[in-house]
Design an enzyme around this catalytic site. Structure first.
Site, mmCIF file in Angstrom:
data_model
loop_
_atom_site.group_PDB
_atom_site.id
_atom_site.type_symbol
_atom_site.label_atom_id
_atom_site.label_comp_id
_atom_site.label_asym_id
_atom_site.label_seq_id
_atom_site.Cartn_x
_atom_site.Cartn_y
_atom_site.Cartn_z
ATOM 1 N NE ARG A 34 -3.034 -0.715 3.180
ATOM 2 C CZ ARG A 34 -3.007 -1.892 3.798
ATOM 3 N NH1 ARG A 34 -3.318 -2.976 3.121
ATOM 4 N NH2 ARG A 34 -2.685 -1.985 5.066
ATOM 5 C CE1 TYR B 69 -3.020 4.243 0.519
ATOM 6 C CE2 TYR B 69 -1.498 3.869 2.324
ATOM 7 C CZ TYR B 69 -2.732 3.676 1.747
ATOM 8 O OH TYR B 69 -3.680 2.933 2.385
ATOM 9 C CE1 TYR C 44 -12.416 5.688 2.114
ATOM 10 C CE2 TYR C 44 -13.881 5.971 3.997
ATOM 11 C CZ TYR C 44 -12.808 5.348 3.405
ATOM 12 O OH TYR C 44 -12.131 4.387 4.099
HETATM 13 C C1 LIG Z 1 -8.011 4.425 5.628
HETATM 14 S S1 LIG Z 1 -9.198 4.667 6.889
HETATM 15 C C2 LIG Z 1 -10.114 6.022 6.224
HETATM 16 C C3 LIG Z 1 -11.005 6.735 7.194
HETATM 17 C C4 LIG Z 1 -11.669 7.955 6.610
HETATM 18 N N1 LIG Z 1 -10.678 8.926 6.200
HETATM 19 C C5 LIG Z 1 -12.654 8.623 7.553
HETATM 20 O O1 LIG Z 1 -12.598 9.858 7.679
HETATM 21 O O2 LIG Z 1 -13.494 7.945 8.142
HETATM 22 C C6 LIG Z 1 -10.210 3.281 6.639
HETATM 23 C C7 LIG Z 1 -10.831 2.831 7.925
HETATM 24 O O3 LIG Z 1 -11.856 3.751 8.268
HETATM 25 C C8 LIG Z 1 -12.923 3.075 8.873
HETATM 26 N N2 LIG Z 1 -14.112 3.191 8.001
HETATM 27 C C9 LIG Z 1 -14.151 3.425 6.695
HETATM 28 N N3 LIG Z 1 -15.423 3.404 6.244
HETATM 29 C C10 LIG Z 1 -16.189 3.158 7.330
HETATM 30 C C11 LIG Z 1 -17.567 3.006 7.537
HETATM 31 N N4 LIG Z 1 -18.453 3.095 6.528
HETATM 32 N N5 LIG Z 1 -17.998 2.748 8.780
HETATM 33 C C12 LIG Z 1 -17.131 2.627 9.829
HETATM 34 N N6 LIG Z 1 -15.823 2.763 9.686
HETATM 35 C C13 LIG Z 1 -15.346 3.020 8.450
HETATM 36 C C14 LIG Z 1 -12.508 1.593 8.991
HETATM 37 O O4 LIG Z 1 -11.878 1.404 10.250
HETATM 38 C C15 LIG Z 1 -11.539 1.491 7.848
HETATM 39 O O5 LIG Z 1 -10.655 0.413 8.007
#
Ligand SMILES: C[S@@+](CC[C@H](N)C(=O)[O-])C[C@H]1O[C@@H](n2cnc3c(N)ncnc32)[C@H](O)[C@@H]1O
Length: 272
Positions: A67, A71, A93
């Protein structure tokens, strides 16, 4: 004179079409080029309705590719346009800077090269979690950790506060390679959490809704059942407090002494 390029990192929030703040929208609309890393092709289509040049960075991901390489390539594509003098918007997102390393690094790299760059705050999975699970992080405190970092380091957890474990489906992915680790990896996470929480402590697998018509996933299970639970890349693990707050008698006494001193002072100096 050549125009100076710039970079704005924005977040589109979690729910398609519902969380985008006006400033982020205007940065998307006014950019010369918009790069995006979003959870769903529908979100890309929606962005394409706001700007004629929307480019997905999703193709930087490839099976088996570390990864960190992904990036790096994303950042290079974005910076190449900034260097070319364009107003670049990077849309992700959630919140662009929450558990998201590349946007922070892209902003820092653009600034280091002399280009204006900034990040707009946005609604993250964390914000949705507080609302959906009825958690006020100020009540007993709330600690956030990335699952693999929690496994690999000697962190101190406070079981009287909430614990949120991000990227739980990737727990133990040391080489940043996989699209999800195995029940054996999660068993190690359970083992680590058991140092601070009972084995049968109820935990929550949480997934915020990403469509206004959908409901969040809120699945409660004992900690010991985590290895076999269905975990998706978007799953977040929420661990409620396992014990009440413990008062610190020394600080209580010292504050009481300060208050008594302040009272005495007040009595002496108060005007008649
Ligand atoms: C790389 S991070 C990105 C988080 C993102 N930037 C945010 O603001 O929520 C990815 C992690 O965010 C969390 N995540 C992403 N989508 C989610 C969702 N729909 N519901 C709950 N947690 C989520 C999970 O822990 C996932 O492994």
């Amino acid at each position: 004179m050549a125009r100076q390029g710039s970079l704005s990192c924005v977040g589109v929030g979690m729910v398609l079409g519902a969380h985008l703040a006006p400033r982020a929208r205007s940065l998307i609309e006014q950019a010369d080029v918009v790069f995006c890393v979003v959870s769903d092709p529908l979100v890309e289509q929606w962005l394409a309705g706001m700007n004629a040049d929307v480019r997905s960075l999703q193709d930087c991901y490839a099976p088996g590719r570390p990864r960190l390489d992904t990036y790096r390539e994303m950042q290079e594509r974005v910076l190449a346009q900034v260097r070319a003098g364009r107003r670049v918007c990077l849309a992700l997102y959630g919140h662009p800077g929450v558990f998201a390393r590349m946007p922070h690094e892209a902003v820092a790299a653009a600034r280091a090269e002399g280009h204006p760059a900034h990040m707009e705050p946005a609604i993250s999975a964390e914000d949705c979690l507080y609302a959906d699970l009825g958690i006020d992080p100020g009540r007993v405190g709330c600690q956030h950790h990335e699952a693999t970092q929690l496994l690999l380091n000697q962190r101190r957890l406070d079981p009287s506060a909430w614990l949120v474990v991000w990227q739980v489906a990737l727990a133990g992915d040391r080489r940043n390679l996989t699209r999800g680790t195995t029940p054996a990896h999660r068993a190690l996470l359970v083992e680590r959490l058991q140092r601070d929480y009972p084995r049968d402590h109820e935990v929550v697998v949480y997934e915020a809704a990403t469509l206004a018509i959908a409901a969040p996933r809120i699945e409660r299970l004992p900690l010991s059942a985590l290895p076999e639970a269905r975990l998706e890349l978007q799953s977040t693990l929420v661990v409620p407090p396992a014990m009440p707050l413990r008062a610190d008698p020394v600080m209580h006494a010292r504050l009481a002494a300060l208050e008594a001193g302040a009272c005495a002072m007040h009595t002496v100096t108060a005007p008649l």
